[in-house]
Design a protein around this motif. Structure first.
Motif: not given
Length: 98
Positions: A10-12, A35-41
């Motif tokens: 879904s993120w892809r 870099n940083g944050g989560g996969v969604g960010g």
């Protein structure tokens, strides 16, 4: 594809959505390090930064369509700041009556 390290489908899909909208999925030569944050960010950062700014000049004509569909609109939510005299942004120290 710039989405090689994004594991969740879904993120892809979310990261590649603007390229599908303008039918430029097959173009090569795009690479991004996030870099940083989560996969969604990170997928949102790819969506906002990679396509609209690194697109060929012929695609710039589609800018109005990209904006209308929300591909150029930033998510304005931010982390709430920590207030003085408190443990965090919303969390308080335990109340003691006496």
């Amino acid at each position: 594809m710039p989405t090689g390290s994004i594991s969740a489908t879904s993120w892809r899909i979310r990261a590649v959505e603007p390229m599908k909208f303008t039918e430029t999925v097959g173009f090569r030569g795009r690479m991004a390090t996030v870099n940083g944050g989560g996969v969604g960010g990170q997928s949102g950062a790819l969506r906002m930064g990679l396509f609209p700014r690194a697109s060929p000049s012929s695609i710039r004509k589609l800018r109005a369509g990209l904006r209308k569909n929300g591909f150029l609109t930033r998510d304005s939510r931010m982390k709430e700041r920590k207030k003085y005299g408190q443990k965090g942004a919303r969390k308080r120290f335990q109340f003691s009556k006496r």
